[in-house]
Design a protein around this motif. Structure first.
Motif, PDB file in Angstrom:
ATOM      1  N   ILE A  14     -42.335  11.909   9.948  1.00 37.52           N
ATOM      2  CA  ILE A  14     -42.511  12.991   8.972  1.00 37.52           C
ATOM      3  C   ILE A  14     -41.385  14.006   9.094  1.00 37.52           C
ATOM      4  O   ILE A  14     -40.762  14.401   8.101  1.00 37.52           O
ATOM      5  N   ASP A  15     -41.119  14.440  10.330  1.00 34.42           N
ATOM      6  CA  ASP A  15     -40.080  15.454  10.550  1.00 34.42           C
ATOM      7  C   ASP A  15     -38.713  14.953  10.091  1.00 34.42           C
ATOM      8  O   ASP A  15     -37.973  15.668   9.402  1.00 34.42           O
ATOM      9  N   GLY A  16     -38.386  13.729  10.477  1.00 37.35           N
ATOM     10  CA  GLY A  16     -37.074  13.184  10.123  1.00 37.35           C
ATOM     11  C   GLY A  16     -36.919  12.990   8.627  1.00 37.35           C
ATOM     12  O   GLY A  16     -35.878  13.344   8.049  1.00 37.35           O
ATOM     13  N   LEU A  17     -37.942  12.436   7.980  1.00 36.99           N
ATOM     14  CA  LEU A  17     -37.867  12.185   6.541  1.00 36.99           C
ATOM     15  C   LEU A  17     -37.851  13.491   5.748  1.00 36.99           C
ATOM     16  O   LEU A  17     -37.099  13.628   4.781  1.00 36.99           O
ATOM     17  N   TYR A 100     -41.189  -1.405  -2.060  1.00 38.97           N
ATOM     18  CA  TYR A 100     -41.622  -1.231  -0.676  1.00 38.97           C
ATOM     19  C   TYR A 100     -40.389  -1.264   0.217  1.00 38.97           C
ATOM     20  O   TYR A 100     -39.351  -1.809  -0.144  1.00 38.97           O
ATOM     21  N   ILE A 101     -40.512  -0.639   1.374  1.00 38.00           N
ATOM     22  CA  ILE A 101     -39.424  -0.663   2.342  1.00 38.00           C
ATOM     23  C   ILE A 101     -40.045  -0.828   3.727  1.00 38.00           C
ATOM     24  O   ILE A 101     -41.084  -0.231   4.032  1.00 38.00           O
ATOM     25  N   THR A 102     -39.442  -1.697   4.530  1.00 36.11           N
ATOM     26  CA  THR A 102     -40.010  -2.048   5.831  1.00 36.11           C
ATOM     27  C   THR A 102     -39.450  -1.163   6.943  1.00 36.11           C
ATOM     28  O   THR A 102     -38.237  -0.969   7.039  1.00 36.11           O
ATOM     29  N   LYS A 103     -40.357  -0.616   7.758  1.00 39.26           N
ATOM     30  CA  LYS A 103     -39.944   0.176   8.923  1.00 39.26           C
ATOM     31  C   LYS A 103     -39.448  -0.760  10.035  1.00 39.26           C
ATOM     32  O   LYS A 103     -40.026  -1.842  10.207  1.00 39.26           O
ATOM     33  N   PRO A 104     -38.446  -0.353  10.803  1.00 36.52           N
ATOM     34  CA  PRO A 104     -37.612   0.833  10.591  1.00 36.52           C
ATOM     35  C   PRO A 104     -36.605   0.590   9.473  1.00 36.52           C
ATOM     36  O   PRO A 104     -36.133  -0.531   9.310  1.00 36.52           O
ATOM     37  N   PHE A 105     -36.300   1.626   8.713  1.00 32.59           N
ATOM     38  CA  PHE A 105     -35.382   1.462   7.598  1.00 32.59           C
ATOM     39  C   PHE A 105     -34.256   2.488   7.710  1.00 32.59           C
ATOM     40  O   PHE A 105     -34.364   3.503   8.407  1.00 32.59           O
ATOM     41  N   LYS A 106     -33.171   2.203   7.015  1.00 35.01           N
ATOM     42  CA  LYS A 106     -32.046   3.128   6.975  1.00 35.01           C
ATOM     43  C   LYS A 106     -32.291   4.152   5.878  1.00 35.01           C
ATOM     44  O   LYS A 106     -32.723   3.813   4.786  1.00 35.01           O
ATOM     45  N   LEU A 107     -32.001   5.414   6.202  1.00 27.43           N
ATOM     46  CA  LEU A 107     -32.250   6.488   5.239  1.00 27.43           C
ATOM     47  C   LEU A 107     -31.482   6.248   3.945  1.00 27.43           C
ATOM     48  O   LEU A 107     -32.002   6.478   2.855  1.00 27.43           O
ATOM     49  N   GLY A 108     -30.247   5.755   4.051  1.00 28.14           N
ATOM     50  CA  GLY A 108     -29.440   5.526   2.857  1.00 28.14           C
ATOM     51  C   GLY A 108     -30.093   4.540   1.911  1.00 28.14           C
ATOM     52  O   GLY A 108     -30.043   4.703   0.691  1.00 28.14           O
ATOM     53  N   GLU A 109     -30.739   3.512   2.480  1.00 26.88           N
ATOM     54  CA  GLU A 109     -31.409   2.520   1.641  1.00 26.88           C
ATOM     55  C   GLU A 109     -32.609   3.139   0.943  1.00 26.88           C
ATOM     56  O   GLU A 109     -32.838   2.907  -0.255  1.00 26.88           O
ATOM     57  N   LEU A 110     -33.382   3.958   1.659  1.00 23.28           N
ATOM     58  CA  LEU A 110     -34.532   4.613   1.049  1.00 23.28           C
ATOM     59  C   LEU A 110     -34.090   5.546  -0.068  1.00 23.28           C
ATOM     60  O   LEU A 110     -34.665   5.534  -1.170  1.00 23.28           O
ATOM     61  N   LEU A 111     -33.054   6.348   0.167  1.00 20.45           N
ATOM     62  CA  LEU A 111     -32.569   7.275  -0.856  1.00 20.45           C
ATOM     63  C   LEU A 111     -32.073   6.530  -2.085  1.00 20.45           C
ATOM     64  O   LEU A 111     -32.273   6.965  -3.221  1.00 20.45           O
ATOM     65  N   SER A 112     -31.429   5.389  -1.851  1.00 24.08           N
ATOM     66  CA  SER A 112     -30.930   4.581  -2.967  1.00 24.08           C
ATOM     67  C   SER A 112     -32.091   4.106  -3.838  1.00 24.08           C
ATOM     68  O   SER A 112     -32.025   4.146  -5.078  1.00 24.08           O
TER      69      SER A 112
END
Length: 232
Positions: A14-17, A100-112
């Motif tokens: 939560i904090d990181g995201l 959907y995105i699988t943990k652990p994921f890269k922040l850049g991929e999630l933002l994209s």
């Protein structure tokens, strides 16, 4: 500033995201349980997008998604899951999720993926008449249909999305990277570089009189593609 709802019970995540999403220009509202999420979602359309963890102390993100869709909301939804097993992917998509995105994921991929879904969600808002016109091409966004010189085009969903993206950027070069991010498909698989080439070839066969000498869908070698309509 787009407002996102993050449903997640892992405090460190939560904090990181929250920090990273705020830095990327998004406002984040956090819920740690299904109950908290449903309270905040009494008006789901006040959020631009939902990020839903699958496994929560009092239920699942799937149930939240289902209730949101039952209310008629089309807000984009991304699942955060610890497993990419096919059964989980299908469960998420069947419940009304968009990605959907699988943990652990890269922040850049999630933002994209967030940007891609927000772009798609903004199509109808940007086109109040639910229609785009570019030279000989007409696109009806409401019905998901297109016509060239008045003749209907038989397009797959991916071909239609590709066409919309190119026409919205008519006259400008759209890089392959931008297209690949935008064409993340509804089956939950990346559209890879080779698949994109196939989509482009098939789309050309449907919109061009002579696909070997395209008039509309042009290749800009080393960069991407350009839709060239009248006046562009």
């Amino acid at each position: 500033m787009s407002k996102l709802l993050l449903l997640e019970d892992d405090l460190s995540l939560i904090d990181g995201l929250t920090y990273s999403l705020n830095k990327a220009g998004y406002e984040v509202d956090v819920a740690r349980t299904v109950g908290e999420a449903l309270e905040r979602l009494s008006k789901p359309d006040c959020f631009a997008l939902l990020l839903l963890d699958v496994t929560l102390p009092d239920g699942t993100g799937f149930s939240v998604c289902e209730q949101v869709r039952e209310r008629g909301s089309t807000v984009p939804i991304i699942f955060l899951t610890a497993s990419d097993e096919e059964v989980n992917v299908i469960r998420g998509l069947d419940s009304g999720g968009d990605d959907y995105i699988t943990k652990p994921f890269k922040l850049g991929e999630l933002l994209s993926r967030i940007r891609a879904l927000l772009r798609r969600a903004g199509i109808s808002a940007a086109q109040p008449a639910n229609q785009m016109q570019c030279g000989d091409l007409t696109i009806d966004l409401l019905s998901g249909r297109a016509a060239m010189c008045g003749h209907p085009l038989e397009l797959t969903q991916a071909e239609f999305r590709l066409l919309c993206l190119l026409v919205r950027n008519a006259g400008r070069v759209v890089t392959r990277e931008v297209i690949l991010n935008d064409l993340w498909d509804n089956a939950g698989d990346f559209v890879d570089d080779n698949t994109l080439s196939v989509y482009v070839r098939r789309l050309r066969e449907k919109v061009e009189k002579d696909p070997s000498q395209p008039k509309y869908l042009l290749t800009v070698r080393g960069y991407g593609y350009q839709w060239k309509g009248e006046g562009t």
